[in-house]
Design a protein around this motif. Structure first.
Motif, PDB file in Angstrom:
ATOM      1  N   UNK A 181      -6.937   0.214  -9.307  1.00 19.51           N
ATOM      2  CA  UNK A 181      -6.864   0.332 -10.764  1.00 19.51           C
ATOM      3  C   UNK A 181      -6.235  -0.888 -11.419  1.00 19.51           C
ATOM      4  N   UNK A 182      -5.688  -1.815 -10.611  1.00 25.33           N
ATOM      5  CA  UNK A 182      -5.164  -3.051 -11.180  1.00 25.33           C
ATOM      6  C   UNK A 182      -3.727  -3.364 -10.872  1.00 25.33           C
ATOM      7  N   UNK A 183      -3.013  -2.508 -10.115  1.00 27.79           N
ATOM      8  CA  UNK A 183      -1.632  -2.819  -9.752  1.00 27.79           C
ATOM      9  C   UNK A 183      -1.590  -4.078  -8.899  1.00 27.79           C
ATOM     10  N   UNK A 184      -0.530  -4.862  -9.075  1.00 27.33           N
ATOM     11  CA  UNK A 184      -0.366  -6.096  -8.314  1.00 27.33           C
ATOM     12  C   UNK A 184       0.177  -5.832  -6.925  1.00 27.33           C
ATOM     13  N   UNK A 185       1.180  -4.963  -6.825  1.00 26.27           N
ATOM     14  CA  UNK A 185       1.816  -4.639  -5.548  1.00 26.27           C
ATOM     15  C   UNK A 185       2.183  -3.160  -5.543  1.00 26.27           C
ATOM     16  N   UNK A 186       2.385  -2.603  -4.348  1.00 23.56           N
ATOM     17  CA  UNK A 186       2.936  -1.258  -4.202  1.00 23.56           C
ATOM     18  C   UNK A 186       4.133  -1.319  -3.250  1.00 23.56           C
ATOM     19  N   UNK A 187       5.210  -0.660  -3.637  1.00 19.89           N
ATOM     20  CA  UNK A 187       6.414  -0.568  -2.809  1.00 19.89           C
ATOM     21  C   UNK A 187       6.767   0.897  -2.612  1.00 19.89           C
ATOM     22  N   UNK A 188       7.251   1.218  -1.415  1.00 20.57           N
ATOM     23  CA  UNK A 188       7.626   2.588  -1.084  1.00 20.57           C
ATOM     24  C   UNK A 188       9.115   2.792  -1.371  1.00 20.57           C
ATOM     25  N   UNK A 189       9.436   3.794  -2.184  1.00 23.50           N
ATOM     26  CA  UNK A 189      10.839   4.080  -2.512  1.00 23.50           C
ATOM     27  C   UNK A 189      11.670   4.405  -1.276  1.00 23.50           C
ATOM     28  N   UNK A 190      11.007   4.845  -0.214  1.00 27.30           N
ATOM     29  CA  UNK A 190      11.751   5.165   1.007  1.00 27.30           C
ATOM     30  C   UNK A 190      12.545   3.962   1.508  1.00 27.30           C
ATOM     31  N   UNK A 191      12.069   2.763   1.161  1.00 19.47           N
ATOM     32  CA  UNK A 191      12.774   1.559   1.576  1.00 19.47           C
ATOM     33  C   UNK A 191      14.174   1.454   1.019  1.00 19.47           C
ATOM     34  N   UNK A 192      14.435   2.117  -0.122  1.00 21.68           N
ATOM     35  CA  UNK A 192      15.782   2.107  -0.705  1.00 21.68           C
ATOM     36  C   UNK A 192      16.799   2.738   0.235  1.00 21.68           C
ATOM     37  N   UNK A 193      16.368   3.776   0.974  1.00 19.46           N
ATOM     38  CA  UNK A 193      17.269   4.458   1.901  1.00 19.46           C
ATOM     39  C   UNK A 193      17.237   3.815   3.286  1.00 19.46           C
ATOM     40  N   UNK A 194      16.080   3.296   3.685  1.00 19.55           N
ATOM     41  CA  UNK A 194      15.940   2.756   5.035  1.00 19.55           C
ATOM     42  C   UNK A 194      16.624   1.394   5.175  1.00 19.55           C
TER      43      UNK A 194
ATOM     44  N   UNK B 253      -0.654   7.011 -12.118  1.00 24.15           N
ATOM     45  CA  UNK B 253      -1.996   6.515 -11.804  1.00 24.15           C
ATOM     46  C   UNK B 253      -2.929   6.657 -13.000  1.00 24.15           C
ATOM     47  N   UNK B 254      -2.870   7.803 -13.672  1.00 23.26           N
ATOM     48  CA  UNK B 254      -3.698   7.996 -14.854  1.00 23.26           C
ATOM     49  C   UNK B 254      -3.323   6.991 -15.946  1.00 23.26           C
ATOM     50  N   UNK B 255      -2.028   6.780 -16.124  1.00 24.15           N
ATOM     51  CA  UNK B 255      -1.549   5.807 -17.113  1.00 24.15           C
ATOM     52  C   UNK B 255      -2.072   4.410 -16.810  1.00 24.15           C
ATOM     53  N   UNK B 256      -2.009   4.031 -15.547  1.00 24.87           N
ATOM     54  CA  UNK B 256      -2.458   2.703 -15.140  1.00 24.87           C
ATOM     55  C   UNK B 256      -3.946   2.522 -15.411  1.00 24.87           C
ATOM     56  N   UNK B 257      -4.734   3.551 -15.095  1.00 21.89           N
ATOM     57  CA  UNK B 257      -6.184   3.453 -15.298  1.00 21.89           C
ATOM     58  C   UNK B 257      -6.549   3.333 -16.776  1.00 21.89           C
ATOM     59  N   UNK B 258      -5.757   3.948 -17.624  1.00 23.30           N
ATOM     60  CA  UNK B 258      -6.038   3.869 -19.054  1.00 23.30           C
ATOM     61  C   UNK B 258      -5.511   2.561 -19.642  1.00 23.30           C
ATOM     62  N   UNK B 259      -4.326   2.160 -19.188  1.00 28.22           N
ATOM     63  CA  UNK B 259      -3.682   0.981 -19.759  1.00 28.22           C
ATOM     64  C   UNK B 259      -4.434  -0.308 -19.466  1.00 28.22           C
ATOM     65  N   UNK B 260      -4.846  -0.506 -18.229  1.00 25.22           N
ATOM     66  CA  UNK B 260      -5.357  -1.804 -17.802  1.00 25.22           C
ATOM     67  C   UNK B 260      -6.575  -2.295 -18.593  1.00 25.22           C
ATOM     68  N   UNK B 261      -7.567  -1.447 -18.868  1.00 25.77           N
ATOM     69  CA  UNK B 261      -8.721  -1.962 -19.608  1.00 25.77           C
ATOM     70  C   UNK B 261      -8.402  -2.353 -21.054  1.00 25.77           C
ATOM     71  N   UNK B 262      -7.392  -1.717 -21.671  1.00 23.61           N
ATOM     72  CA  UNK B 262      -7.137  -1.977 -23.090  1.00 23.61           C
ATOM     73  C   UNK B 262      -5.964  -2.920 -23.319  1.00 23.61           C
ATOM     74  N   UNK B 263      -5.039  -3.000 -22.374  1.00 20.29           N
ATOM     75  CA  UNK B 263      -3.830  -3.794 -22.581  1.00 20.29           C
ATOM     76  C   UNK B 263      -3.276  -4.204 -21.215  1.00 20.29           C
TER      77      UNK B 263
ATOM     78  N   UNK C 267     -11.182   9.724 -11.214  1.00 22.15           N
ATOM     79  CA  UNK C 267     -10.607   9.437  -9.913  1.00 22.15           C
ATOM     80  C   UNK C 267     -11.587   8.651  -9.063  1.00 22.15           C
ATOM     81  N   UNK C 268     -11.021   7.857  -8.161  1.00 24.68           N
ATOM     82  CA  UNK C 268     -11.880   7.129  -7.219  1.00 24.68           C
ATOM     83  C   UNK C 268     -12.728   8.102  -6.421  1.00 24.68           C
ATOM     84  N   UNK C 269     -12.171   9.311  -6.184  1.00 24.88           N
ATOM     85  CA  UNK C 269     -12.932  10.296  -5.418  1.00 24.88           C
ATOM     86  C   UNK C 269     -14.185  10.739  -6.151  1.00 24.88           C
ATOM     87  N   UNK C 270     -14.251  10.504  -7.477  1.00 27.77           N
ATOM     88  CA  UNK C 270     -15.442  10.876  -8.236  1.00 27.77           C
ATOM     89  C   UNK C 270     -16.540   9.823  -8.164  1.00 27.77           C
ATOM     90  N   UNK C 271     -16.150   8.633  -7.710  1.00 34.52           N
ATOM     91  CA  UNK C 271     -17.155   7.583  -7.632  1.00 34.52           C
ATOM     92  C   UNK C 271     -18.084   7.821  -6.448  1.00 34.52           C
TER      93      UNK C 271
END
Length: 412
Positions: free
Chosen positions: A98-111, A64-74, A195-199
């Motif tokens: 923060x800019x992610x297109x989609x989210x997938x749950x890894x639990x789906x790999x087992x389910x 999450x931290x990586x995504x927040x830093x990456x998106x504004x610059x690249x 963090x969003x919690x700081x907003x």
């Protein structure tokens, strides 16, 4: 054109599984893998991927931290693939913000590995087509978005806007070292991550309590369908609605558990009440119901108004909930008393249902191409000739209130 993919996950087993799945798909190539954001940073510089898959639970720096830093610059279209507990569902919402297109749950790999792999391919393909709408802090601290258009998909430029450039599309004179400098600024900007919690949370206006009483005959029902990029689009619409807005029902393609977290986040920002739909919920002015991630949401008549119903039926395509199932039920239960809205997303879920609504006398709206992350679902409805108005996302809330006002005036 081959879609170049970088897989970021600290598990060598998961990296191999994702690589094997994606490399089997025509037009996909996994050009590299990385166990943490610092290795990923260097891979981005050297490999210029088109799409990232990103775990959130990573060593040395969280995803999450990586995504927040990456998106504004690249900015690079990113599909988050992680394990989500109740707390993790909140992290998923923050990743989308923060800019992610989609989210997938890894639990789906087992389910259900087959369904997970189909969703993964769908998500990466959607990401490869996406126009990023990047997070932006407004003067009052509320999250907004700024379009970043990808090569080959640029609509007419709006005054005062500048397209965000991707690797390989830099203007003359910009060197690889410039790109490297921009991406390496990631490590220098860690202290700036917030963090969003700081907003500052938006102050909610006092919305009327839904009591289950019948809806006034002149109060329309608004049905909204969305997929890729839909979380930001929904926030744009719902935060602009006043407390007395018409009742709204929503299908956003999203895995189980995530929709409750989405509803909670939107509720903290909106004047209207926002909640995950439950069986029998009344649809009344000032209330927004979001379909649970593992149930179809349908609308049923209740006196002069409507109530929500939940169905545990089969997936329609890859989707449960499905926009088509919601719109079909709205066409039958509300007919000309409804307004249908189809927002950003890949594929054609919702197009056939919108035609049923249109044929039943409902008013219909589609999000325009310039403000869609992926102009798929709205385009398919437009092709069917069942869309009355095509509008930028920022204009849709105002149009809903305009139509609601006209209906109320006409009923007096």
């Amino acid at each position: 054109m081959t879609v170049r993919i970088l897989v970021i996950d600290d598990s060598a087993v998961i990296r191999r599984m994702l690589t094997d799945c994606l490399d089997r798909q025509p037009g996909f190539q996994v050009v590299g893998t990385a166990p943490d954001p610092f290795v990923a940073r260097d891979q981005i510089v050297h490999l210029a991927p088109d799409v990232l898959t990103l775990d959130l639970d990573l060593p040395r720096m969280t995803g999450l931290a990586f995504l927040r830093i990456l998106m504004p610059v690249h900015p690079i279209p990113t599909v988050v693939i992680s394990e989500f507990t109740a707390l993790g569902s909140d992290q998923a919402q923050e990743a989308l913000a923060a800019g992610a297109i989609e989210v997938l749950d890894k639990a789906g790999l087992e389910q259900d590995a087959d369904i997970f792999q189909a969703r993964l391919v769908h998500a990466v393909r959607a990401a490869s087509l996406a126009r990023l709408r990047l997070p932006r802090q407004s003067p009052v601290g509320r999250t907004g978005s700024e379009p970043a258009r990808r090569p080959g998909s640029e609509p007419a430029r709006r005054p005062g806007s500048e397209p965000a450039r991707r690797p390989g599309s830099e203007p003359a004179g910009r060197s690889a070292s410039d790109r490297q400098t921009a991406v390496r600024s990631i490590s220098d900007r860690q202290a700036a991550v917030r963090s969003i919690s700081d907003r500052q949370t938006a102050v909610r206006a006092l919305a009327p309590q839904a009591t289950g009483t019948a809806v006034r005959p002149h109060s329309p029902l608004v049905a909204i369908g969305s997929s890729t990029g839909g979380v930001t689009a929904l926030e744009t619409i719902l935060t602009a609605l006043p407390a007395g807005a018409p009742g709204v029902v929503i299908v956003q393609h999203m895995p189980p558990r995530f929709t409750a977290s989405l509803a909670q986040r939107l509720a903290s920002l909106c004047a209207v009440e926002v909640k995950e739909a439950e069986q029998g919920d009344a649809i009344v002015p000032g209330r927004v119901l979001i379909a649970p991630g593992d149930r179809h949401l349908v609308i049923e008549r209740s006196g002069q108004g409507w109530r929500a119903g939940l169905e545990d039926g089969p997936r329609l395509g890859l989707h449960k909930p499905a926009v088509n199932r919601l719109f079909e039920s709205v066409a039958k239960a509300a007919g000309p008393h409804a307004i249908g809205v189809l927002l950003t997303g890949m594929g054609r879920d919702g197009a056939d249902g919108m035609k049923l609504m249109h044929d039943a006398g409902a008013s219909t709206i589609a999000q325009d191409e310039a403000t869609c992350v992926v102009f798929g679902m709205p385009m398919e409805a437009i092709k069917l000739g069942c869309v009355d108005r095509v509008l930028p996302i920022e204009a849709i809330a105002g149009e809903l209130m305009r139509q609601a006002g006209q209906r109320e005036s006409g009923s007096r």
